[in-house]
Design a protein around this motif. Structure first.
Motif, PDB file in Angstrom:
ATOM      1  N   PHE A 201      53.436-114.222  66.339  1.00  0.00           N
ATOM      2  CA  PHE A 201      53.650-115.586  66.507  1.00  0.00           C
ATOM      3  C   PHE A 201      54.448-116.148  65.884  1.00  0.00           C
ATOM      4  CE2 PHE A 201      50.351-113.882  69.306  1.00  0.00           C
ATOM      5  CZ  PHE A 201      51.009-114.374  70.522  1.00  0.00           C
ATOM      6  N   ALA A 202      55.386-116.887  65.894  1.00  0.00           N
ATOM      7  CA  ALA A 202      56.491-117.745  64.751  1.00  0.00           C
ATOM      8  C   ALA A 202      55.546-119.236  64.403  1.00  0.00           C
ATOM      9  CB  ALA A 202      57.816-118.119  65.915  1.00  0.00           C
ATOM     10  N   SER A 203      56.180-119.261  63.480  1.00  0.00           N
ATOM     11  CA  SER A 203      55.369-120.169  62.557  1.00  0.00           C
ATOM     12  C   SER A 203      56.441-120.683  61.642  1.00  0.00           C
ATOM     13  CB  SER A 203      53.586-119.707  61.517  1.00  0.00           C
ATOM     14  OG  SER A 203      53.648-120.730  61.021  1.00  0.00           O
ATOM     15  N   PRO A 204      56.262-122.262  60.992  1.00  0.00           N
ATOM     16  CA  PRO A 204      57.485-123.115  60.269  1.00  0.00           C
ATOM     17  C   PRO A 204      56.588-122.941  59.247  1.00  0.00           C
ATOM     18  CG  PRO A 204      55.722-124.056  61.206  1.00  0.00           C
ATOM     19  CD  PRO A 204      55.534-123.014  62.052  1.00  0.00           C
ATOM     20  N   ASP A 205      55.159-121.982  58.982  1.00  0.00           N
ATOM     21  CA  ASP A 205      54.370-122.401  57.836  1.00  0.00           C
ATOM     22  C   ASP A 205      53.531-120.803  57.850  1.00  0.00           C
ATOM     23  OD1 ASP A 205      52.937-122.788  55.407  1.00  0.00           O
ATOM     24  OD2 ASP A 205      53.247-125.058  55.501  1.00  0.00           O
TER      25      ASP A 205
ATOM     26  N   LEU B 136      43.807-111.141  57.860  1.00  0.00           N
ATOM     27  CA  LEU B 136      43.245-109.746  57.432  1.00  0.00           C
ATOM     28  C   LEU B 136      44.725-109.215  56.723  1.00  0.00           C
ATOM     29  CD1 LEU B 136      42.964-107.845  60.823  1.00  0.00           C
ATOM     30  CD2 LEU B 136      41.115-108.608  59.305  1.00  0.00           C
ATOM     31  N   MET B 137      45.374-110.592  56.643  1.00  0.00           N
ATOM     32  CA  MET B 137      46.617-109.723  55.423  1.00  0.00           C
ATOM     33  C   MET B 137      46.957-110.878  55.342  1.00  0.00           C
ATOM     34  SD  MET B 137      50.162-107.357  55.032  1.00  0.00           S
ATOM     35  CE  MET B 137      51.768-108.711  55.673  1.00  0.00           C
ATOM     36  N   GLU B 138      46.460-111.056  54.064  1.00  0.00           N
ATOM     37  CA  GLU B 138      47.440-113.188  53.072  1.00  0.00           C
ATOM     38  C   GLU B 138      48.773-112.937  53.952  1.00  0.00           C
ATOM     39  OE1 GLU B 138      45.198-115.906  52.327  1.00  0.00           O
ATOM     40  OE2 GLU B 138      43.415-114.779  52.619  1.00  0.00           O
ATOM     41  N   PRO B 139      49.350-114.532  53.923  1.00  0.00           N
ATOM     42  CA  PRO B 139      50.969-114.432  53.780  1.00  0.00           C
ATOM     43  C   PRO B 139      51.478-113.719  52.875  1.00  0.00           C
ATOM     44  CG  PRO B 139      49.632-116.629  54.636  1.00  0.00           C
ATOM     45  CD  PRO B 139      48.748-115.891  54.403  1.00  0.00           C
TER      46      PRO B 139
ATOM     47  N   THR C 137      58.005-114.156  55.554  1.00  0.00           N
ATOM     48  CA  THR C 137      57.075-114.255  55.527  1.00  0.00           C
ATOM     49  C   THR C 137      55.865-113.834  56.196  1.00  0.00           C
ATOM     50  OG1 THR C 137      57.082-116.008  54.114  1.00  0.00           O
ATOM     51  CG2 THR C 137      55.345-115.436  54.465  1.00  0.00           C
ATOM     52  N   MET C 138      55.265-113.176  56.400  1.00  0.00           N
ATOM     53  CA  MET C 138      54.055-112.384  57.480  1.00  0.00           C
ATOM     54  C   MET C 138      53.140-112.670  56.974  1.00  0.00           C
ATOM     55  SD  MET C 138      54.352-107.573  56.988  1.00  0.00           S
ATOM     56  CE  MET C 138      52.950-107.812  58.563  1.00  0.00           C
ATOM     57  N   ALA C 139      51.858-112.192  57.986  1.00  0.00           N
ATOM     58  CA  ALA C 139      50.717-112.781  57.830  1.00  0.00           C
ATOM     59  C   ALA C 139      49.583-111.757  58.626  1.00  0.00           C
ATOM     60  CB  ALA C 139      49.611-113.752  57.993  1.00  0.00           C
ATOM     61  N   ILE C 140      48.745-111.144  58.908  1.00  0.00           N
ATOM     62  CA  ILE C 140      48.213-110.867  59.931  1.00  0.00           C
ATOM     63  C   ILE C 140      46.393-110.849  60.217  1.00  0.00           C
ATOM     64  CG2 ILE C 140      46.860-108.740  61.156  1.00  0.00           C
ATOM     65  CD1 ILE C 140      50.445-108.253  60.183  1.00  0.00           C
ATOM     66  N   ALA C 141      46.786-111.598  61.413  1.00  0.00           N
ATOM     67  CA  ALA C 141      44.847-112.139  61.311  1.00  0.00           C
ATOM     68  C   ALA C 141      44.576-111.667  63.031  1.00  0.00           C
ATOM     69  CB  ALA C 141      45.112-113.835  61.917  1.00  0.00           C
TER      70      ALA C 141
ATOM     71  N   GLY D 268      49.537-111.094  64.720  1.00  0.00           N
ATOM     72  CA  GLY D 268      50.620-111.246  63.181  1.00  0.00           C
ATOM     73  C   GLY D 268      51.541-112.694  63.619  1.00  0.00           C
ATOM     74  N   ILE D 269      51.559-113.417  62.289  1.00  0.00           N
ATOM     75  CA  ILE D 269      51.987-114.284  62.408  1.00  0.00           C
ATOM     76  C   ILE D 269      53.660-114.056  61.464  1.00  0.00           C
ATOM     77  CG2 ILE D 269      52.458-116.874  60.942  1.00  0.00           C
ATOM     78  CD1 ILE D 269      48.380-116.734  60.933  1.00  0.00           C
ATOM     79  N   TRP D 270      54.722-114.329  61.823  1.00  0.00           N
ATOM     80  CA  TRP D 270      55.997-114.493  61.130  1.00  0.00           C
ATOM     81  C   TRP D 270      56.525-115.890  60.955  1.00  0.00           C
ATOM     82  CZ3 TRP D 270      57.767-111.745  58.287  1.00  0.00           C
ATOM     83  CH2 TRP D 270      59.283-111.750  58.363  1.00  0.00           C
ATOM     84  N   GLN D 271      56.676-116.117  60.064  1.00  0.00           N
ATOM     85  CA  GLN D 271      57.938-117.143  59.385  1.00  0.00           C
ATOM     86  C   GLN D 271      58.676-116.746  58.409  1.00  0.00           C
ATOM     87  OE1 GLN D 271      55.900-119.696  55.847  1.00  0.00           O
ATOM     88  NE2 GLN D 271      58.274-120.863  55.699  1.00  0.00           N
ATOM     89  N   GLY D 272      60.153-117.305  59.658  1.00  0.00           N
ATOM     90  CA  GLY D 272      61.163-116.219  59.712  1.00  0.00           C
ATOM     91  C   GLY D 272      61.924-117.582  59.208  1.00  0.00           C
ATOM     92  N   ASP D 273      62.773-116.565  58.385  1.00  0.00           N
ATOM     93  CA  ASP D 273      64.151-116.671  57.314  1.00  0.00           C
ATOM     94  C   ASP D 273      65.303-115.568  57.541  1.00  0.00           C
ATOM     95  OD1 ASP D 273      65.543-117.777  55.758  1.00  0.00           O
ATOM     96  OD2 ASP D 273      65.148-116.979  53.981  1.00  0.00           O
TER      97      ASP D 273
END
Length: 264
Positions: free
Chosen positions: A74-78, A94-97, A105-109, A118-123
């Motif tokens: 899921f997209a995140s600005p931060d 489960l995996m810090e950013p 930047t990715m994270a798993i929750a 997942g969390i994805w802060q796209g660049d």
């Protein structure tokens, strides 16, 4: 392409013990082609539909092999701020950013009822280059036995507006961003094995559901549900030869009127 709004499903990947087997299967079933594996990033390999990036596959990290599954981001600005909200609202990171080169930047929750996402802060890599076209991501649903936990969590972490199906016999909720539904949530009933955990089910678009199911089962997949025609399209749920669950949907073949929804 524009940066995705916060809470938008924006990418999907999966770990496969047999990476070459996964390439053959999804190449045959969904028409994917694959880029070069990136050894710098653990042989992460992007999949393409009609030349556009639609997903990725990767071998498991040595020593961390576990049951494979599609992970929806899921997209995140931060990503760090979203990870904090996950923890504050009963979820688990489960995996810090972690910064992935200049890609993002990715994270798993894990949300409180047990589904991993997942969390994805796209660049440089903003996510799907195509959606709702053959071979590309189309839709996702969270299946859970504890919808109250999942609903409260999702509404607290992402800026969703929630709507329930007006038919009281079906416990199904939509999560909207603006006027657009981006996620469904279904209560798991007795039709699901009691040992089955909550999970996020990813739908990929096909131009013919029955033909896609035939291709999948001929190559070792197990048909779990369908094919069935609904107001949203003709769809089926499958497990691939490595046990990874996913669904396929032909959005051009529909039947029946759209169900009514009411604000939750």
């Amino acid at each position: 392409m524009a940066v995705q709004s916060e809470g938008t499903p924006c990418w999907a990947d999966a770990m496969f013990t047999d990476l070459e087997g996964a390439k053959r299967f999804y190449g045959d079933v969904l028409g994917w082609t694959f880029g070069e594996s990136s050894s710098e990033y653990g042989n992460y390999t992007q999949a393409y539909a009609d030349g556009k990036a639609v997903a990725a596959i990767v071998p498991p990290i040595p020593g961390q092999e576990s049951a494979s599954q599609w992970c929806l981001y899921f997209a995140s600005p931060d990503a760090a701020a979203t990870a904090t909200k996950v923890k504050e609202n009963g979820g688990e990171v489960l995996m810090e950013p972690m910064r992935i080169g200049d890609f993002g930047t990715m994270a798993i929750a894990r949300e409180p009822s047990g589904a991993v996402f997942g969390i994805w802060q796209g660049d440089a890599h903003e996510g799907f280059e195509a959606v709702a076209q053959p071979g590309a991501y189309c839709w996702t649903e969270l299946y859970t036995r504890e919808p109250e936990k999942a609903d409260a969590f999702l509404a607290a972490v992402f800026p969703y507006r929630m709507k329930d199906m007006a038919d009281g016999h079906v416990d199904f909720r939509l999560f909207d961003l603006g006027a657009d539904p981006v996620l469904g949530r279904m209560r798991m009933g007795e039709e699901f094995p009691p040992e089955g955990p909550s999970y996020v089910n990813v739908y990929f678009t096909v131009d013919d559901c029955d033909a896609a199911v035939d291709r999948a089962t001929e190559r070792g997949a197990v048909l779990r549900f369908g094919p069935m025609t609904s107001p949203f399209g003709r769809f089926a749920a499958l497990s691939d030869p490595q046990g990874v669950t996913f669904s396929v949907i032909d959005v051009t073949t529909t039947e029946g009127g759209m169900p009514e929804f009411k604000d939750a």
